[in-house]
Design a protein around this motif. Sequence first.
Motif, PDB file in Angstrom:
ATOM      1  N   CYS A   2       0.829  -1.204   0.000  1.00  0.00           N
ATOM      2  CA  CYS A   2       0.000   0.000   0.000  1.00  0.00           C
ATOM      3  C   CYS A   2       0.864   1.254   0.000  1.00  0.00           C
ATOM      4  O   CYS A   2       0.650   2.174  -0.786  1.00  0.00           O
ATOM      5  CB  CYS A   2      -0.937  -0.008   1.212  1.00  0.00           C
ATOM      6  SG  CYS A   2      -2.202   1.295   1.167  1.00  0.00           S
ATOM      7  N   LEU A   3       1.864   1.300   0.879  1.00  0.00           N
ATOM      8  CA  LEU A   3       2.748   2.461   0.934  1.00  0.00           C
ATOM      9  C   LEU A   3       3.572   2.605  -0.340  1.00  0.00           C
ATOM     10  O   LEU A   3       3.840   3.718  -0.802  1.00  0.00           O
ATOM     11  CB  LEU A   3       3.673   2.351   2.151  1.00  0.00           C
ATOM     12  CG  LEU A   3       2.997   2.406   3.528  1.00  0.00           C
ATOM     13  CD1 LEU A   3       4.035   2.264   4.630  1.00  0.00           C
ATOM     14  CD2 LEU A   3       2.193   3.689   3.704  1.00  0.00           C
ATOM     15  N   LEU A   4       3.972   1.478  -0.940  1.00  0.00           N
ATOM     16  CA  LEU A   4       4.748   1.522  -2.181  1.00  0.00           C
ATOM     17  C   LEU A   4       3.918   2.092  -3.324  1.00  0.00           C
ATOM     18  O   LEU A   4       4.401   2.909  -4.125  1.00  0.00           O
ATOM     19  CB  LEU A   4       5.240   0.118  -2.535  1.00  0.00           C
ATOM     20  CG  LEU A   4       6.305  -0.482  -1.611  1.00  0.00           C
ATOM     21  CD1 LEU A   4       6.574  -1.928  -1.995  1.00  0.00           C
ATOM     22  CD2 LEU A   4       7.589   0.331  -1.640  1.00  0.00           C
ATOM     23  N   MET A   5       2.655   1.646  -3.415  1.00  0.00           N
ATOM     24  CA  MET A   5       1.786   2.162  -4.476  1.00  0.00           C
ATOM     25  C   MET A   5       1.542   3.652  -4.300  1.00  0.00           C
ATOM     26  O   MET A   5       1.558   4.419  -5.269  1.00  0.00           O
ATOM     27  CB  MET A   5       0.460   1.395  -4.479  1.00  0.00           C
ATOM     28  CG  MET A   5       0.554  -0.006  -5.059  1.00  0.00           C
ATOM     29  SD  MET A   5      -0.998  -0.932  -4.935  1.00  0.00           S
ATOM     30  CE  MET A   5      -2.129   0.110  -5.845  1.00  0.00           C
TER      31      MET A   5
ATOM     32  N   CYS B 147      -4.026   4.195   2.962  1.00  0.00           N
ATOM     33  CA  CYS B 147      -3.352   3.191   3.793  1.00  0.00           C
ATOM     34  C   CYS B 147      -3.596   3.474   5.272  1.00  0.00           C
ATOM     35  O   CYS B 147      -3.685   4.635   5.692  1.00  0.00           O
ATOM     36  CB  CYS B 147      -1.846   3.198   3.534  1.00  0.00           C
ATOM     37  SG  CYS B 147      -1.351   3.165   1.798  1.00  0.00           S
ATOM     38  N   GLU B 148      -3.669   2.419   6.058  1.00  0.00           N
ATOM     39  CA  GLU B 148      -3.687   2.570   7.503  1.00  0.00           C
ATOM     40  C   GLU B 148      -2.290   2.981   7.958  1.00  0.00           C
ATOM     41  O   GLU B 148      -1.306   2.869   7.216  1.00  0.00           O
ATOM     42  CB  GLU B 148      -4.075   1.246   8.176  1.00  0.00           C
ATOM     43  CG  GLU B 148      -5.438   0.693   7.755  1.00  0.00           C
ATOM     44  CD  GLU B 148      -6.604   1.442   8.361  1.00  0.00           C
ATOM     45  OE1 GLU B 148      -6.374   2.426   9.103  1.00  0.00           O
ATOM     46  OE2 GLU B 148      -7.760   1.057   8.096  1.00  0.00           O
ATOM     47  N   ASN B 149      -2.176   3.466   9.191  1.00  0.00           N
ATOM     48  CA  ASN B 149      -0.865   3.859   9.709  1.00  0.00           C
ATOM     49  C   ASN B 149       0.106   2.688   9.780  1.00  0.00           C
ATOM     50  O   ASN B 149       1.324   2.875   9.799  1.00  0.00           O
ATOM     51  CB  ASN B 149      -1.012   4.494  11.093  1.00  0.00           C
ATOM     52  CG  ASN B 149      -1.667   5.866  11.024  1.00  0.00           C
ATOM     53  OD1 ASN B 149      -1.589   6.540   9.999  1.00  0.00           O
ATOM     54  ND2 ASN B 149      -2.321   6.274  12.101  1.00  0.00           N
TER      55      ASN B 149
ATOM     56  N   VAL C 137      -1.065  -1.166   5.908  1.00  0.00           N
ATOM     57  CA  VAL C 137      -1.990  -2.033   5.187  1.00  0.00           C
ATOM     58  C   VAL C 137      -3.045  -1.187   4.470  1.00  0.00           C
ATOM     59  O   VAL C 137      -3.290  -0.033   4.832  1.00  0.00           O
ATOM     60  CB  VAL C 137      -2.680  -3.048   6.124  1.00  0.00           C
ATOM     61  CG1 VAL C 137      -1.656  -3.912   6.836  1.00  0.00           C
ATOM     62  CG2 VAL C 137      -3.584  -2.344   7.123  1.00  0.00           C
ATOM     63  N   PHE C 138      -3.664  -1.774   3.463  1.00  0.00           N
ATOM     64  CA  PHE C 138      -4.713  -1.077   2.725  1.00  0.00           C
ATOM     65  C   PHE C 138      -5.951  -0.888   3.595  1.00  0.00           C
ATOM     66  O   PHE C 138      -6.303  -1.765   4.393  1.00  0.00           O
ATOM     67  CB  PHE C 138      -5.121  -1.887   1.485  1.00  0.00           C
ATOM     68  CG  PHE C 138      -4.098  -1.916   0.397  1.00  0.00           C
ATOM     69  CD1 PHE C 138      -4.056  -0.928  -0.571  1.00  0.00           C
ATOM     70  CD2 PHE C 138      -3.169  -2.952   0.329  1.00  0.00           C
ATOM     71  CE1 PHE C 138      -3.110  -0.958  -1.587  1.00  0.00           C
ATOM     72  CE2 PHE C 138      -2.220  -2.996  -0.687  1.00  0.00           C
ATOM     73  CZ  PHE C 138      -2.194  -1.993  -1.642  1.00  0.00           C
ATOM     74  N   LYS C 139      -6.622   0.250   3.422  1.00  0.00           N
ATOM     75  CA  LYS C 139      -7.949   0.387   4.001  1.00  0.00           C
ATOM     76  C   LYS C 139      -8.899  -0.433   3.133  1.00  0.00           C
ATOM     77  O   LYS C 139      -8.722  -0.537   1.916  1.00  0.00           O
ATOM     78  CB  LYS C 139      -8.377   1.852   4.037  1.00  0.00           C
ATOM     79  CG  LYS C 139      -7.593   2.676   5.048  1.00  0.00           C
ATOM     80  CD  LYS C 139      -8.148   4.087   5.180  1.00  0.00           C
ATOM     81  CE  LYS C 139      -7.393   4.853   6.269  1.00  0.00           C
ATOM     82  NZ  LYS C 139      -7.920   6.228   6.451  1.00  0.00           N
ATOM     83  N   ALA C 140      -9.900  -1.043   3.770  1.00  0.00           N
ATOM     84  CA  ALA C 140     -10.804  -1.945   3.038  1.00  0.00           C
ATOM     85  C   ALA C 140     -11.549  -1.219   1.927  1.00  0.00           C
ATOM     86  O   ALA C 140     -11.845  -1.797   0.876  1.00  0.00           O
ATOM     87  CB  ALA C 140     -11.793  -2.580   4.009  1.00  0.00           C
ATOM     88  N   LYS C 141     -11.839   0.053   2.122  1.00  0.00           N
ATOM     89  CA  LYS C 141     -12.567   0.849   1.136  1.00  0.00           C
ATOM     90  C   LYS C 141     -11.613   1.827   0.469  1.00  0.00           C
ATOM     91  O   LYS C 141     -10.900   2.565   1.136  1.00  0.00           O
ATOM     92  CB  LYS C 141     -13.707   1.610   1.810  1.00  0.00           C
ATOM     93  CG  LYS C 141     -14.544   2.479   0.875  1.00  0.00           C
ATOM     94  CD  LYS C 141     -15.650   3.174   1.660  1.00  0.00           C
ATOM     95  CE  LYS C 141     -16.461   4.116   0.796  1.00  0.00           C
ATOM     96  NZ  LYS C 141     -17.553   4.778   1.563  1.00  0.00           N
ATOM     97  N   GLN C 142     -11.566   1.793  -0.854  1.00  0.00           N
ATOM     98  CA  GLN C 142     -10.736   2.693  -1.632  1.00  0.00           C
ATOM     99  C   GLN C 142     -11.628   3.523  -2.546  1.00  0.00           C
ATOM    100  O   GLN C 142     -12.651   3.044  -3.030  1.00  0.00           O
ATOM    101  CB  GLN C 142      -9.721   1.911  -2.466  1.00  0.00           C
ATOM    102  CG  GLN C 142      -8.738   1.086  -1.638  1.00  0.00           C
ATOM    103  CD  GLN C 142      -7.732   1.934  -0.893  1.00  0.00           C
ATOM    104  OE1 GLN C 142      -7.389   3.047  -1.314  1.00  0.00           O
ATOM    105  NE2 GLN C 142      -7.241   1.423   0.241  1.00  0.00           N
TER     106      GLN C 142
ATOM    107  N   ALA D  79      -4.150  -7.464  -0.659  1.00  0.00           N
ATOM    108  CA  ALA D  79      -3.180  -7.162  -1.715  1.00  0.00           C
ATOM    109  C   ALA D  79      -3.528  -5.854  -2.424  1.00  0.00           C
ATOM    110  O   ALA D  79      -2.829  -5.454  -3.357  1.00  0.00           O
ATOM    111  CB  ALA D  79      -3.129  -8.306  -2.729  1.00  0.00           C
ATOM    112  N   GLY D  80      -4.627  -5.198  -2.001  1.00  0.00           N
ATOM    113  CA  GLY D  80      -5.034  -3.945  -2.617  1.00  0.00           C
ATOM    114  C   GLY D  80      -5.745  -4.115  -3.938  1.00  0.00           C
ATOM    115  O   GLY D  80      -5.964  -3.141  -4.669  1.00  0.00           O
TER     116      GLY D  80
END
Length: 263
Positions: free
Chosen positions: A40-43, A73-75, A78-83, A95-96
Amino acid sequence: ACICEKNKRVTSCRQANGVCWCDSVGSGVSVNCDTLTSKCLLMKAEMTGSKSGRREKPKDAFEDTDGLYDPECENTGVFKAKQCSGNTCWCVNTAGVRRTDKHDADLKCNRLVRTTGIIVEMKHAERNAPLNTESLKKFFKETIVNRYMLDGRYITSVLYEKPYITINLKQNSSDKSSGDVDIADVAYYFEKDVKGDSIFHNNILNVSIDNEELRFEKTVVYYVDEIAPEFSMKSLTPGLIAVIVVVIVAIVAGIVVLVSSKK
């Protein structure tokens, strides 16, 4: 100051108790450079670099629009479930990857569904003779364990049937300890390496089997979630830039979701 060997998309690096810590571009979240940075942070860093002009986008960066977007992203990384993008929202797995149709901002994503399996299928360039299967298996298993720090027990198989190489990763939440890297992060690092867009700092992956460099024509990634995705068939039209195919084959408790990207 220090250099983040495992992530070049960082700023403000500093040494603390023998560990190099840096701020991830785009989010400002501090990352430990001794391990992989979350996907998530990389994207988010890649999208930030693309928008700012500091970093040239790969020529196929937007070919799969669901594969590269500016994520929330969460702190913890990890991805937040809703994008969402504007007023258009969707639910993702760990996996996003989008696992629902796109809706308006009222969409509810109850929880982040875990991706328990990832299958990476690569097609190598044309060659007269097949590769040595044992050498190939040894190279990829050692690379995944040593370069991406994934515990070998999560590599279920490395298969070869000329010209296709298939790597199977499996990681249930009950098996994963707090110190283990996530298979989604490993797959993202690996895919970037194969495409020649390495996330590592000055550390290009050389895929060489028995001293012969191997080149790839195509990479396909399949995701297996612990809960089946929620796509409606009408949304799976040929007009979609991102080709997502729901394969109706039960694997453990999941459904394989195909996300195809070409080099």
